[in-house]
Design an enzyme around this catalytic site. Structure first.
Site, mmCIF file in Angstrom:
data_model
loop_
_atom_site.group_PDB
_atom_site.id
_atom_site.type_symbol
_atom_site.label_atom_id
_atom_site.label_comp_id
_atom_site.label_asym_id
_atom_site.label_seq_id
_atom_site.Cartn_x
_atom_site.Cartn_y
_atom_site.Cartn_z
ATOM 1 N N ILE A 123 7.344 7.114 -10.245
ATOM 2 C CA ILE A 123 6.512 7.034 -10.197
ATOM 3 C C ILE A 123 5.772 6.529 -11.937
ATOM 4 O O ILE A 123 4.810 5.747 -11.868
ATOM 5 C CB ILE A 123 5.401 8.411 -8.721
ATOM 6 C CG1 ILE A 123 6.518 8.238 -7.745
ATOM 7 C CG2 ILE A 123 4.473 8.054 -9.629
ATOM 8 C CD1 ILE A 123 5.563 9.606 -7.288
ATOM 9 N N ALA A 174 8.982 14.078 -6.566
ATOM 10 C CA ALA A 174 8.213 14.978 -7.631
ATOM 11 C C ALA A 174 7.842 14.020 -8.444
ATOM 12 O O ALA A 174 8.162 12.622 -8.586
ATOM 13 C CB ALA A 174 10.069 15.710 -7.668
ATOM 14 N N LYS A 185 5.732 22.005 -10.508
ATOM 15 C CA LYS A 185 6.940 21.592 -11.335
ATOM 16 C C LYS A 185 7.481 21.545 -12.529
ATOM 17 O O LYS A 185 6.145 21.272 -13.275
ATOM 18 C CB LYS A 185 7.800 20.324 -10.115
ATOM 19 C CG LYS A 185 9.073 19.912 -11.464
ATOM 20 C CD LYS A 185 9.022 18.743 -11.165
ATOM 21 C CE LYS A 185 10.620 17.620 -11.217
ATOM 22 N NZ LYS A 185 10.781 16.390 -11.349
ATOM 23 N N GLY A 217 0.593 -1.246 -0.283
ATOM 24 C CA GLY A 217 0.250 -0.085 -0.175
ATOM 25 C C GLY A 217 0.638 1.152 0.255
ATOM 26 O O GLY A 217 0.755 1.814 0.859
HETATM 27 C C1 LIG Z 1 15.604 8.335 -1.326
HETATM 28 C C2 LIG Z 1 14.380 8.375 -2.743
HETATM 29 C C3 LIG Z 1 14.038 9.176 -3.204
HETATM 30 C C4 LIG Z 1 12.402 8.884 -4.235
HETATM 31 N N1 LIG Z 1 12.228 10.228 -5.038
HETATM 32 C C5 LIG Z 1 11.474 10.375 -5.935
HETATM 33 C C6 LIG Z 1 10.410 10.620 -6.658
HETATM 34 O O1 LIG Z 1 11.200 12.203 -6.619
HETATM 35 N N2 LIG Z 1 9.992 10.801 -7.662
HETATM 36 C C7 LIG Z 1 9.358 9.351 -7.953
HETATM 37 O O2 LIG Z 1 8.617 9.392 -9.400
HETATM 38 N N3 LIG Z 1 9.778 8.050 -6.998
HETATM 39 C C8 LIG Z 1 10.736 8.745 -6.048
HETATM 40 N N4 LIG Z 1 11.671 7.527 -5.445
HETATM 41 C C9 LIG Z 1 11.174 6.764 -6.016
HETATM 42 C C10 LIG Z 1 9.597 5.817 -5.163
HETATM 43 O O3 LIG Z 1 9.237 6.617 -4.125
HETATM 44 C C11 LIG Z 1 8.618 4.823 -5.584
HETATM 45 O O4 LIG Z 1 8.554 4.102 -6.551
HETATM 46 C C12 LIG Z 1 7.606 4.827 -4.597
HETATM 47 O O5 LIG Z 1 6.909 5.305 -3.803
HETATM 48 C C13 LIG Z 1 6.194 3.708 -4.850
HETATM 49 O O6 LIG Z 1 6.888 2.686 -3.320
HETATM 50 P P1 LIG Z 1 6.659 0.991 -3.446
HETATM 51 O O7 LIG Z 1 4.714 1.431 -3.334
HETATM 52 O O8 LIG Z 1 6.692 0.395 -4.489
HETATM 53 O O9 LIG Z 1 6.724 0.970 -2.160
HETATM 54 P P2 LIG Z 1 6.641 1.120 -0.830
HETATM 55 O O10 LIG Z 1 6.068 2.765 -0.752
HETATM 56 O O11 LIG Z 1 7.951 0.609 -0.376
HETATM 57 O O12 LIG Z 1 5.233 0.166 -0.091
HETATM 58 C C14 LIG Z 1 5.857 -1.217 -0.039
HETATM 59 C C15 LIG Z 1 4.434 -1.574 0.409
HETATM 60 O O13 LIG Z 1 4.811 -2.880 0.767
HETATM 61 C C16 LIG Z 1 3.755 -3.317 1.678
HETATM 62 N N5 LIG Z 1 4.555 -4.794 2.173
HETATM 63 C C17 LIG Z 1 6.121 -5.082 2.138
HETATM 64 N N6 LIG Z 1 6.042 -6.333 2.476
HETATM 65 C C18 LIG Z 1 5.287 -6.898 3.425
HETATM 66 C C19 LIG Z 1 4.507 -8.264 4.025
HETATM 67 N N7 LIG Z 1 5.180 -9.113 4.068
HETATM 68 N N8 LIG Z 1 2.755 -8.086 3.383
HETATM 69 C C20 LIG Z 1 1.907 -7.242 4.408
HETATM 70 N N9 LIG Z 1 2.662 -5.476 3.545
HETATM 71 C C21 LIG Z 1 3.765 -6.089 2.587
HETATM 72 C C22 LIG Z 1 4.188 -2.458 2.629
HETATM 73 O O14 LIG Z 1 3.719 -2.540 4.180
HETATM 74 C C23 LIG Z 1 3.981 -0.824 1.884
HETATM 75 O O15 LIG Z 1 2.345 -0.653 2.202
HETATM 76 C C24 LIG Z 1 12.273 7.285 -4.540
HETATM 77 C C25 LIG Z 1 13.003 6.618 -4.061
HETATM 78 C C26 LIG Z 1 13.891 6.492 -3.083
HETATM 79 C C27 LIG Z 1 14.832 5.729 -2.198
#
Ligand SMILES: Cc1cc2nc3c(=O)[nH]c(=O)nc-3n(C[C@H](O)[C@H](O)[C@H](O)COP(=O)(O)OP(=O)(O)OC[C@H]3O[C@@H](n4cnc5c(N)ncnc54)[C@H](O)[C@@H]3O)c2cc1C
Length: 505
Positions: free
Chosen positions: A348, A52, A80, A15
């Site tokens: 994103i 961003a 932006k 999520g």
């Molecule tokens: C330093 C940094 C800066 C960034 N800046 C940008 C930016 O400026 N622009 C951009 O487009 N992107 C950026 N990103 C990338 C962006 O943050 C991610 O692409 C975006 O937040 C998506 O993350 P996610 O949903 O894939 O993972 P996460 O946010 O890590 O979510 C993972 C989810 O999985 C769930 N989960 C994991 N294991 C389990 C389990 N065993 N059981 C149940 N649930 C579980 C967690 O609870 C969570 O809800 C950046 C990333 C980093 C590291």
């Protein structure tokens, strides 16, 4: 496909931004034909950065029907118009990579070749002089892009900066209203079919079992389904992109919000500055091969606009991509599918484009291997082109003042990138590839911003009289100024369009 082989149920694991974007897009596209559940664990939490974006996010919001003003208020967003790079090409130099295109008047001819010719004749104006978005950004002005493609204001492209946690909450409310079922729980086991190895169900810590036909892995860096279960493998790019940590901290907002991101080169990486309505987001992305976590944290804390609003938070990552984003009945999106690095705010967007491709390749329960291979090929190509564009920023530096900058300036680069750099250096030519995210204008902005002056331009532009081209460029400069003059200031625009969260203003 026969109807009885149709996908009837989908589970999204995670999520974070990726999980809720997937839920919104799939629910919108599939309607009620498919049961969609999202499972996440508050105990594990989300990465909570990623603030961003690039203009294509507007297409995502339009695809799911998100209303702009409410979205901006709820996520305390700002607009932006591009990214400013400070100290990248060399110390003391700065340039903008604006959205949109350079030039205004197509009748004048090929803008960038004419620009290169005028430079050879002594023109000193920076490229950004001829960009509507850059000029608006420099003056803190924003506006709505005109709907009429004939209007030059149709090229006033913008994206958003937003609070990542609030964006997740906003999407969650939106998805729950559309009937997506959210399940709180931690996945502790994955059950696979004895034959074929497809995932059958997820087991939660409290013993519940969740079965589905298709699983979307949005579990973040660990890739619980795509890697730990399906063992797709990870291709690392750390020899080209050696950054492997980020330390992030919000600080008090000081002064008006700039309508652009700032990226400042530091000793062993770079620092972002992202202005929001209620605070400024900051982070230092660095390589532990060239500095340590304490030094990086101290560097970040010494370079904030205002007082820090939280303790600095450390994030670890490995740049690269999952070898297969889709394996069996598991499709990975977001950080579970890989991470290039945040320099050009592309992660994103890659969730968005992964979802568009998934809908184009939407499977049935036979999970055609050809369909999956084609999807994976397209995802790989997109990631590699973005990777090349990011490497470009580092590799073209003239800095040699720290071991980090010396390494990235002298490292071997992918052939696909070397070819593009060489033809630009020689002829000022911008190679384009089909379905590429970054346009020729983006490549031009970064290649010239980082300091390449091509040796030649296309001699065909000599057929145009220099005096006429010079006059055309002067007129263009004046016209861009006259278009920017009446644009409102950033905060005034947000207030007038009910995009400002008044409690924070
Ligand atoms: C330093 C940094 C800066 C960034 N800046 C940008 C930016 O400026 N622009 C951009 O487009 N992107 C950026 N990103 C990338 C962006 O943050 C991610 O692409 C975006 O937040 C998506 O993350 P996610 O949903 O894939 O993972 P996460 O946010 O890590 O979510 C993972 C989810 O999985 C769930 N989960 C994991 N294991 C389990 C389990 N065993 N059981 C149940 N649930 C579980 C967690 O609870 C969570 O809800 C950046 C990333 C980093 C590291």
């Amino acid at each position: 496909m026969t109807a009885d082989r149709a996908i009837r149920s989908i589970i999204i694991l995670g999520g974070g931004t990726a999980g809720w974007m997937a839920a919104a897009a799939l629910r919108t596209a599939l309607g009620r034909t498919c049961d969609i559940q999202l499972v996440e664990s508050a105990e594990i939490g989300i990465v909570g950065v990623g603030e961003a974006t690039i203009p294509a996010i507007r297409q995502f919001n339009a695809m799911i029907g998100l209303k702009e003003a409410a979205f901006m208020r709820n996520t305390k967003a700002s607009l932006k118009l591009g990214i400013e790079f400070v100290d990248w090409g060399d110390k003391g130099r700065r340039y903008l990579h604006p959205f949109g295109v350079f030039g205004l008047d197509a009748e004048l001819g090929d803008f960038h070749q004419l620009y290169l010719k005028l430079r050879k004749q002594g023109l000193t104006e920076d490229l950004e002089t001829y960009s509507l978005c850059a000029q608006a950004a420099r003056r803190g002005r924003v506006g709505t892009a005109a709907a009429d493609p004939a209007s030059p204001l149709s090229r006033l492209f913008s994206a958003y900066h937003f609070d990542a946690v609030l964006y997740g909450r906003h999407l969650r409310r939106f998805c729950e209203q559309m009937g997506v079922l959210r399940i709180e729980g931690q996945v502790v086991d994955v059950v696979r079919a004895p034959e074929g190895g497809l995932v059958e169900s997820l087991t939660l810590k409290d013993g519940r079992s969740l079965a589905a036909d298709l699983f979307i892995d949005c579990s973040g860096f660990r890739g619980l389904l795509i890697e730990e279960t399906m063992q797709a493998g990870y291709e690392t790019w750390d020899h080209w992109l050696p950054v492997d940590r980020a330390v992030a901290v919000p600080c008090e907002k000081v002064g008006p919000m700039t309508p652009y991101t700032t990226s400042t080169a530091r000793e062993a990486g770079w620092q972002w500055r992202i202005p929001l309505q209620h605070r400024t987001g900051n982070g230092y992305v660095f390589s532990t091969r060239f500095t340590d976590e304490d030094t990086a944290t101290a560097t970040l804390m010494a370079n904030l606009d205002g007082a820090a609003l939280a303790e600095p938070r450390l994030l670890r990552f490995v740049t690269g991509r999952r070898r297969a984003a889709w394996k069996g009945n598991v499709v990975a999106l977001g950080l579970a599918s890989g991470f290039i690095e945040p320099l050009e705010s592309t992660s994103i967007h890659m969730v968005h484009s992964g979802l568009v491709k998934l809908l184009q390749h939407f499977p049935d329960r036979d999970f055609s291997p050809v369909n999956i291979a084609t999807y994976n090929g397209r995802v790989r190509e997109e990631a590699e082109r973005i990777r090349d564009f990011i490497i470009l920023h580092y590799h073209l530096t003239q800095r040699r003042d720290t071991p980090f900058w010396d390494y990235v300036a002298t490292m071997p680069i992918p052939d696909s990138l070397a070819e593009r750099v060489e033809i630009f250096r020689d002829r000022g030519m911008l190679l384009t590839r089909p379905d590429e995210l970054f346009s020729p204008s983006s490549w031009l902005a970064v290649m010239m911003g980082q300091g390449i002056e091509p040796r030649h331009y296309n001699p065909l532009v000599d057929r145009q009289a220099s005096a006429q081209v010079e006059a055309g460029f002067k007129a263009m400069q004046a016209r861009i100024s006259s278009l920017v003059d009446p644009l409102p200031e950033h905060e005034a625009f947000l207030a007038d369009n009910r995009m400002l969260d008044l409690e924070e203003a």
